[in-house]
Enzyme design. Structure first.
Site, PDB file in Angstrom:
ATOM      1  N   ASP A   7      55.243 -27.669  69.941  1.00  0.00           N
ATOM      2  CA  ASP A   7      54.233 -28.003  68.705  1.00  0.00           C
ATOM      3  C   ASP A   7      54.939 -29.460  68.428  1.00  0.00           C
ATOM      4  OD1 ASP A   7      52.163 -27.965  66.715  1.00  0.00           O
ATOM      5  OD2 ASP A   7      53.679 -27.724  65.355  1.00  0.00           O
ATOM      6  N   ASP A   9      53.648 -31.627  64.938  1.00  0.00           N
ATOM      7  CA  ASP A   9      53.535 -31.830  63.597  1.00  0.00           C
ATOM      8  C   ASP A   9      54.677 -30.728  62.915  1.00  0.00           C
ATOM      9  OD1 ASP A   9      51.665 -33.945  63.639  1.00  0.00           O
ATOM     10  OD2 ASP A   9      50.117 -32.472  63.124  1.00  0.00           O
ATOM     11  N   ASP A  18      48.231 -35.315  60.466  1.00  0.00           N
ATOM     12  CA  ASP A  18      46.842 -35.905  59.945  1.00  0.00           C
ATOM     13  C   ASP A  18      46.759 -35.880  58.420  1.00  0.00           C
ATOM     14  OD1 ASP A  18      45.375 -35.292  62.345  1.00  0.00           O
ATOM     15  OD2 ASP A  18      45.213 -33.070  61.994  1.00  0.00           O
TER      16      ASP A  18
END
Length: 227
Positions: A7, A9, A18
Site C-alpha cells: 500500500d 499512504d 490525499d
C-alpha cells in the site's frame, strides 16, 4: 521470485497524500467536507477543481507532497529489495493517484525498484489535475467501488512467484490479506485499522506486525533463502 505488494499512504509514506495535499489550500481547506454518498475519488476530483480555482500549480503540490517522509525503516527495507532485485517483484496497490505516487517515488529515489503501480490515474490539463477511477469494482463487497486489491495481487502473482509479502495498513488492505496462502506473509502496520481487523479475523498466511519496516527484512530474507 518473491512478490512484495505495498500500500502507499501510511505504509510507504508516513501520512496520507490525499489529506496532505489539502495544505496547498491553506485556511480554505477547513471548508472542504467529505460526502460519503459520492465516494472518495469524486471527493478528490472536487478538491482538485478547488485547487485550480485557487491558482494552485503543479509545483505547489510537489512542494507539499515532498514534506511527507518515508515511514520508519522503509528506507532499509527498500535497500534490501534493491540488493536482491533480480529475485523480487515490487508492486504498489494504492487508492491515492498515479501522479502523487510518481512524484514521491522519484523524490525518494526508489522509482527504479517498483515494477508496477496500480492506482487511480491522474494527469494534468493545464493547472487542473484530472482524476479517474482505477476501475469499477462490481464483484467484491469488501472493497471500494474503484478498486479491489485482491484482484491486483492475483493479476501480479505470475507463475514464477513463490511467495507473496503484503505490506499495508488500511481497511482496504484486508481483502487481499484474507486471500493470501499459508506460505505468504501479511505485514500490517501496528496501530492501524488492518492490524486491528486481523486481530478478529482468521487468515491462512503468517502475520508480522511492524512499527518499523526494518522488521520485515528478516522475513524477506527467509523467503529469499527458500525460493
Amino acid at each position: 521470485m518473491i512478490l512484495i505488494v505495498f500500500d502507499f499512504d501510511h505504509t510507504v509514506v508516513d501520512g496520507n497524500t490525499d489529506v496532505k495535499i489539502l495544505d496547498v489550500l491553506g485556511d480554505k481547506k477547513d471548508s472542504i467536507k467529505y460526502e460519503s454518498s459520492t465516494g472518495w475519488t469524486e471527493h478528490m476530483r472536487q478538491i482538485f477543481v478547488q485547487c485550480e480555482k485557487q491558482g494552485v500549480t503543479p509545483a505547489d503540490m510537489i512542494s507539499v507532497l515532498k514534506e511527507l517522509a518515508l515511514t520508519k525503516g522503509m528506507r532499509i527495507l527498500f535497500q534490501t529489495i534493491r540488493d536482491s532485485k533480480d529475485k523480487i517483484k515490487v508492486v504498489i496497490a494504492s487508492d491515492s493517484n498515479s501522479w502523487f505516487i510518481d512524484v514521491l517515488l522519484s523524490h525518494f529515489e526508489i522509482k527504479d525498484i517498483v515494477d508496477e503501480v496500480h492506482t487511480n490515474p491522474a494527469e494534468w490539463n493545464s493547472n487542473l489535475l484530472l482524476l479517474k477511477r482505477y476501475t469499477t469494482n462490481e464483484n467484491c463487497t469488501r472493497c471500494p467501488i474503484n478498486m479491489c486489491k485482491s484482484e491486483i495481487v492475483s493479476n501480479s502473482a505470475t507463475d514464477d512467484i513463490s511467495a507473496i509479502i503484503y505490506v499495508g495498513d488500511g481497511s482496504n488492505d484486508l481483502c487481499p490479506v484474507i486471500n493470501l496462502r499459508e506460505k505468504d506473509i501479511a505485514c500490517p502496520r501496528e496501530g492501524y485499522s488492518l492490524s486491528k481487523k486481523l486481530d478478529k479475523v482468521k487468515v491462512k498466511c503468517s502475520v508480522v506486525k511492524w512499527s518499523d519496516a526494518a522488521r520485515i527484512v528478516d522475513y524477506l530474507n527467509k523467503c529469499l533463502n527458500i525460493s
